[in-house]
Design a protein around this motif. Structure first.
Motif, PDB file in Angstrom:
ATOM      1  N   ILE A   1       0.863  -1.190   0.000  1.00 22.39           N
ATOM      2  CA  ILE A   1       0.000   0.000   0.000  1.00 22.39           C
ATOM      3  C   ILE A   1       0.893   1.232   0.000  1.00 22.39           C
ATOM      4  N   GLY A   2       0.832   2.015  -1.048  1.00 18.98           N
ATOM      5  CA  GLY A   2       1.575   3.266  -1.113  1.00 18.98           C
ATOM      6  C   GLY A   2       0.719   4.421  -0.610  1.00 18.98           C
ATOM      7  N   TYR A   3       1.305   5.264   0.258  1.00 14.99           N
ATOM      8  CA  TYR A   3       0.577   6.393   0.861  1.00 14.99           C
ATOM      9  C   TYR A   3       1.092   7.700   0.272  1.00 14.99           C
ATOM     10  N   ASP A   4       0.266   8.370  -0.513  1.00 11.33           N
ATOM     11  CA  ASP A   4       0.622   9.648  -1.120  1.00 11.33           C
ATOM     12  C   ASP A   4      -0.131  10.743  -0.364  1.00 11.33           C
ATOM     13  N   ASP A   5       0.552  11.419   0.546  1.00 14.65           N
ATOM     14  CA  ASP A   5      -0.140  12.392   1.400  1.00 14.65           C
ATOM     15  C   ASP A   5      -0.307  13.731   0.680  1.00 14.65           C
ATOM     16  N   HIS A   6      -1.453  14.338   0.862  1.00 13.51           N
ATOM     17  CA  HIS A   6      -1.736  15.672   0.343  1.00 13.51           C
ATOM     18  C   HIS A   6      -1.954  16.662   1.477  1.00 13.51           C
ATOM     19  N   ALA A   7      -1.551  16.272   2.691  1.00 19.95           N
ATOM     20  CA  ALA A   7      -1.834  17.096   3.862  1.00 19.95           C
ATOM     21  C   ALA A   7      -1.033  18.389   3.815  1.00 19.95           C
ATOM     22  N   SER A   8      -1.647  19.435   4.283  1.00 20.45           N
ATOM     23  CA  SER A   8      -0.955  20.714   4.418  1.00 20.45           C
ATOM     24  C   SER A   8      -0.651  21.032   5.872  1.00 20.45           C
ATOM     25  N   ALA A   9      -1.079  20.171   6.776  1.00 23.19           N
ATOM     26  CA  ALA A   9      -0.844  20.373   8.199  1.00 23.19           C
ATOM     27  C   ALA A   9      -0.441  19.058   8.826  1.00 23.19           C
ATOM     28  N   THR A  10       0.353  19.145   9.874  1.00 22.95           N
ATOM     29  CA  THR A  10       0.779  17.949  10.593  1.00 22.95           C
ATOM     30  C   THR A  10      -0.362  17.442  11.460  1.00 22.95           C
ATOM     31  N   GLY A  11      -0.538  16.136  11.457  1.00 28.32           N
ATOM     32  CA  GLY A  11      -1.600  15.550  12.270  1.00 28.32           C
ATOM     33  C   GLY A  11      -1.552  14.041  12.217  1.00 28.32           C
ATOM     34  N   ALA A  12      -2.512  13.417  12.887  1.00 29.11           N
ATOM     35  CA  ALA A  12      -2.544  11.965  12.964  1.00 29.11           C
ATOM     36  C   ALA A  12      -2.985  11.356  11.640  1.00 29.11           C
ATOM     37  N   ALA A  13      -2.404  10.233  11.299  1.00 30.19           N
ATOM     38  CA  ALA A  13      -2.769   9.495  10.092  1.00 30.19           C
ATOM     39  C   ALA A  13      -2.838   8.014  10.431  1.00 30.19           C
ATOM     40  N   ALA A  14      -3.681   7.284   9.723  1.00 33.44           N
ATOM     41  CA  ALA A  14      -3.820   5.845   9.930  1.00 33.44           C
ATOM     42  C   ALA A  14      -4.107   5.168   8.604  1.00 33.44           C
ATOM     43  N   ILE A  15      -3.519   4.000   8.414  1.00 32.92           N
ATOM     44  CA  ILE A  15      -3.793   3.153   7.247  1.00 32.92           C
ATOM     45  C   ILE A  15      -4.232   1.796   7.777  1.00 32.92           C
ATOM     46  N   THR A  16      -5.365   1.315   7.294  1.00 29.81           N
ATOM     47  CA  THR A  16      -5.928   0.051   7.768  1.00 29.81           C
ATOM     48  C   THR A  16      -6.197  -0.858   6.583  1.00 29.81           C
ATOM     49  N   ASP A  17      -5.920  -2.135   6.750  1.00 29.89           N
ATOM     50  CA  ASP A  17      -6.206  -3.110   5.707  1.00 29.89           C
ATOM     51  C   ASP A  17      -6.797  -4.362   6.349  1.00 29.89           C
ATOM     52  N   VAL A  18      -7.994  -4.714   5.948  1.00 32.65           N
ATOM     53  CA  VAL A  18      -8.652  -5.928   6.429  1.00 32.65           C
ATOM     54  C   VAL A  18      -8.216  -7.088   5.544  1.00 32.65           C
ATOM     55  N   VAL A  19      -7.782  -8.176   6.180  1.00 32.93           N
ATOM     56  CA  VAL A  19      -7.356  -9.348   5.429  1.00 32.93           C
ATOM     57  C   VAL A  19      -8.576  -9.918   4.695  1.00 32.93           C
ATOM     58  N   GLY A  20      -8.505  -9.995   3.378  1.00 36.00           N
ATOM     59  CA  GLY A  20      -9.659 -10.399   2.584  1.00 36.00           C
ATOM     60  C   GLY A  20     -10.014 -11.869   2.736  1.00 36.00           C
ATOM     61  N   ALA A  21     -11.208 -12.225   2.296  1.00 34.29           N
ATOM     62  CA  ALA A  21     -11.684 -13.608   2.357  1.00 34.29           C
ATOM     63  C   ALA A  21     -10.798 -14.503   1.502  1.00 34.29           C
ATOM     64  N   GLY A  22     -10.667 -15.758   1.930  1.00 35.29           N
ATOM     65  CA  GLY A  22      -9.894 -16.727   1.168  1.00 35.29           C
ATOM     66  C   GLY A  22      -8.407 -16.649   1.409  1.00 35.29           C
ATOM     67  N   GLN A  23      -7.967 -15.927   2.425  1.00 31.65           N
ATOM     68  CA  GLN A  23      -6.539 -15.801   2.723  1.00 31.65           C
ATOM     69  C   GLN A  23      -6.365 -15.598   4.216  1.00 31.65           C
ATOM     70  N   SER A  24      -5.152 -15.832   4.702  1.00 31.00           N
ATOM     71  CA  SER A  24      -4.849 -15.657   6.116  1.00 31.00           C
ATOM     72  C   SER A  24      -3.545 -14.891   6.261  1.00 31.00           C
ATOM     73  N   TYR A  25      -3.468 -14.078   7.309  1.00 31.35           N
ATOM     74  CA  TYR A  25      -2.292 -13.230   7.553  1.00 31.35           C
ATOM     75  C   TYR A  25      -1.079 -14.092   7.894  1.00 31.35           C
ATOM     76  N   ARG A  26       0.068 -13.745   7.312  1.00 30.35           N
ATOM     77  CA  ARG A  26       1.331 -14.432   7.610  1.00 30.35           C
ATOM     78  C   ARG A  26       2.013 -13.741   8.777  1.00 30.35           C
TER      79      ARG A  26
END
Length: 815
Positions: A62-87
């Motif tokens: 997942i590439g994060y291209d920020d367009h923010a003009s101010a400093t602040g909190a950021a979060a990136i979330t990814d739900v493991v999709g169906a048919g697969q399991s987290y390694r």
């Protein structure tokens, strides 16, 4: 997406404001500028091929291209999709981002669960406006803290957290095994670190720090600490258990015990091992001295005792009476040009002495067959420290002893006498002297700061300049600390913090304080920060060309006029510790790094030491920062999943979501087809039948038939007869088929395709054959060609067996 360097826009020069009365209407106000576009996420998958195999590993980026003009909190979330399991262990967050895991998709924890992860997340409290940078807090001037360290914590162990917070850890000295004895203090706030309650015990078993009086390691009288060079947050310390003395390990970054290694058993007779002094490092080994005067040794690389240790005594015993476990050793250690020196004494008994051990021979040094006295009988010592030449070379060792007359004695490596530092030699009776902190000042002078108290001193420091061979300029007498607890600090020792340029002190009074090494002032009105930037760590897709070059280091949240930049310093070193030349501070506090090659220096550490003219920028919720940046591609978050072996999984998909100061945003959805493989080959059958009534109303799609493998006798004996056929294709699974094609050997109208057919589904094809009067039966055969879904291109089709049905003629009777 390649990141673009943002340029600052300079406004036009201010013009005088003139009010003019107008006889015509004023123009309407311009529409406000549209809000900035939200930041963006770009999702991709790697190393699977397309289609992927069941059981394969999918690496999601997942590439994060920020367009923010101010400093602040950021979060990136990814739900493991169906048919697969987290390694397990696969989550990679960019520097400055904190990873977390969830087993229910909503509650996240900073410790990865052993199994069952259904979603991953990374957060950054200070993201934007440029994600390709790292920030660290500038340490505020350290005020005296009178309560947060607890009583009698010996010397401070400094640790900077990834966000730049300066911590001071300390271990209470001479405390029994079970008792809690470890404290962590946030130097900037004066409060205890998160993770309390504090203090905590020390334990031999690796793992998180415990609570209460549950320890099994006792601390020594004058402990000395060695940092693990491979992991500087790990500290090795002299440890004493109920049955042995050895090396303990404390991980400051993880707030955990990291092991204990015994070196020799306690007890013995007539000379018993009751405690240990040290530790010091030479040649990758740690050395200590036990109560009998013998030398113990441990190798850091192998985490094991040195061969042949413990070695023969090099100093007289100190409190070695049998049955007196935990009795203190009065003495200390230092290393001089690879040789190990130790001091030893017993208050009121015998003469204090200094001995020398040569690691190369594992025996006493040449010229040191016997230890050398360092004071009159009855004197005792808490120290042993290095004597430097005026050129800064270590050439000998000293020990200052206390008693009715304080005496400082120094010896060269060959055992010959050296002159004592004048400031230590002039001490009155009864002053206790502890090991110094050695610092090189901005002028290149090598200085030792010795901690003292007792004998009329409530706490002070002595500063000796080895370069001049005299007391430090401007610091010619004992340096007291009236700004810390009224001067009642009872100093044990100091630790130098390079980013701030301050000495952080601690003593018997439990007061943590700072001292300016140049002026002796308390508090030390300086600030500083340190940021290590490795641009390559912001990417995790294994690609190249992500980094274009370094940009700048800059200070934020601090007023340039409150800093004396001429007296301040900035140092840049690369991954090997080599100093990288830079222009230094600009008037606005920035440092141009564009001349630093990212290829030659893939990692740099920027350290700023700021001499403040005012501390007004600190406090009131304002936290100044040091920010170091580079130009390059968007930072990446990566993790891996295992595609399920279940044949019903024909594809997997993932979509990431994010939030920052621009709002909420969602990535593109990536869907990865999954090839069935040999274990998931579909079973397809075909059934060819003929309609018995031979009437269109009953033999078309949905007709009631009936249907059979052979029509009644004489059907083809009729003039202008028609045979109606039904072909039933069934996919028994376990996966769908595609490119289905009915092949008919007699009737072209029966050939149908291409078509797809899901697992468990059927398809029926209806067709007919018109025939004139025929004496012979007609047998029609059909089969089906197909490929499983998601197979690679150009995969040849698989064919079923033939299935046949017969339209009978009059000759069927004869047959």
């Amino acid at each position: 997406m390649r990141r673009r360097m943002r340029a600052r826009r300079l406004g036009a020069a201010a013009l005088p404001l003139v009010l003019v009365a107008a006889a015509f209407p004023l123009p309407a106000a311009a529409d406000p500028a549209p809000p900035a576009a939200p930041s963006a996420l770009t999702k991709s998958v790697q190393d699977t091929g397309s289609p992927a195999d069941h059981g394969a590993t999918a690496n999601w980026v997942i590439g994060y291209d920020d367009h923010a003009s101010a400093t602040g909190a950021a979060a990136i979330t990814d739900v493991v999709g169906a048919g697969q399991s987290y390694r397990s262990g696969s989550l990679h967050a960019p520097p400055g981002w904190t990873p977390s895991w969830s087993t229910d998709g909503s509650t996240f924890t900073g410790t990865e669960p052993a199994s069952g992860v259904t979603a991953v997340r990374a957060t950054n409290p200070r993201s934007g406006p440029d994600a390709t940078s790292l920030s660290g807090s500038l340490t505020p001037p350290v005020q005296a803290v009178t309560t947060a360290t607890g009583g009698d914590g010996f010397t401070p162990l400094l640790n900077r957290t990834p966000d730049g917070t300066l911590q001071a850890w300390n271990i209470y000295h001479h405390v029994n095994t079970v008792n809690q004895k470890l404290v962590c203090t946030d130097v900037g706030t004066g409060q205890r670190c998160p993770g309390g309650p504090w203090p905590k015990p020390l334990n031999t078993a690796p793992g998180p720090l415990g609570n209460g009086n549950t320890g099994d390691i006792a601390s020594t009288l004058t402990p000395q600490y060695v940092r693990n060079p491979a992991a500087p947050a790990q500290v090795y310390y002299p440890a004493l258990t109920a049955t042995s003395v050895g090396v303990g390990c404390l991980d400051l970054a993880a707030a955990a015990n990291c092991g204990y290694w015994p070196l020799t058993a306690t007890g013995g007779s007539p000379s018993a091992v009751n405690s240990i002094a040290g530790l010091v490092e030479s040649g990758g080994n740690l050395y200590g001295v036990v109560s009998t005067g013998a030398v113990v040794c441990w190798t850091m690389a192998t985490k094991s005792a040195c061969g042949g240790q413990p070695y023969a005594p090099i100093v007289p015993p100190s409190n070695n009476q049998p049955g007196n476990t935990l009795a203190h050793i009065y003495g200390s250690m230092t290393v001089v040009a690879g040789k190990v020196f130790a001091s030893s004494s017993v208050p009121g008994v015998g003469r204090p002495a200094l001995g020398c051990f040569d690691p190369a021979t594992a025996t006493a040094c040449t010229g040191w067959a016997a230890s050398k006295p360092t004071g009159p009988p009855g004197n005792y010592t808490y120290n042993a420290y290095t004597f430097f030449s005026t050129a800064g070379a270590p050439v000998g060792a000293c020990s200052t002893t206390s008693g009715a007359t304080d005496v400082t004695t120094c010896f060269a490596l060959d055992g010959s006498a050296l002159p004592a530092p004048p400031i230590a030699a002039a001490l009155p009776a009864g002053v206790w002297v502890f090991n110094p902190e050695v610092v090189t000042d901005p002028a290149g002078h090598l200085r030792s700061y010795l901690a003292i108290w007792n004998g009329g001193f409530a706490g002070a420091a002595l500063c000796h300049d080895w370069t001049t061979g005299a007391a430090c300029a401007g610091l010619t007498g004992p340096i007291t600390h009236p700004g810390a607890a009224g001067g009642n600090t009872r100093d044990y020792g100091y630790t130098y913090d390079p980013p701030t340029g301050c000495l952080i002190g601690l003593g018997d009074a439990g007061v943590l304080f700072s001292m300016d090494p140049a002026t002796g002032a308390t508090p030390c009105v300086r600030s500083g920060g340190q940021v290590t930037l490795k641009p390559g760590d912001f990417s995790c897709d294994g690609g190249t060309g992500h980094v274009q070059g370094y940009t700048a280091a800059r200070l934020t949240g601090i007023t340039p006029s409150n800093v004396d930049f001429a007296a301040s310093r900035v140092t840049v070193v690369d991954q090997s510790g080599t100093v990288v030349p830079t222009p230094g501070f600009a008037p606005d506090g920035s440092v141009d790094l564009t001349g630093v090659s990212a290829a030659a220096h893939p990692s740099i550490t920027v350290t700023t030491s700021l001499v403040l003219t005012s501390a007004a920028d600190f406090g009131g919720g304002n936290q100044p920062q040091l920010i170091v940046g580079y130009a390059g591609d968007a930072p990446q978050l990566c993790f891996s999943t295992t595609i399920a072996a279940d044949c019903a999984v024909s594809s997997v998909a993932n979509t990431a979501t994010g939030t920052d100061t621009t709002g909420a945003f969602t990535s593109n959805t990536v869907t990865l087809p999954v090839a069935p493989g040999a274990a998931c080959t579909p079973k397809v059958t075909v059934q060819k039948e003929i309609c018995v009534p031979a009437t269109a109303s009953k033999c078309g799609p949905g007709g009631v038939g009936p249907w059979a493998k052979q029509a009644p006798v004489g059907l083809l004996g009729l003039l202008n007869a028609t045979a109606y056929w039904r072909i039933t294709v069934t996919n028994q699974g376990p996966v769908a088929i595609t490119a289905g094609q009915v092949v008919d050997s007699v009737e072209p109208s029966c050939q149908t395709g291409p078509f797809t057919l899901a697992a468990g589904a059927s398809k029926q094809v209806y067709c007919s054959t018109y025939a004139l009067l025929s004496l012979f039966p007609i047998t029609n055969r059909a089969k089906v060609g197909y490929v499983p879904v998601n197979v690679p291109p150009a995969t040849p089709p698989t064919y079923t067996e033939w299935s046949s049905a017969t339209a009978c003629s009059l000759l069927c009777i004869l047959q």
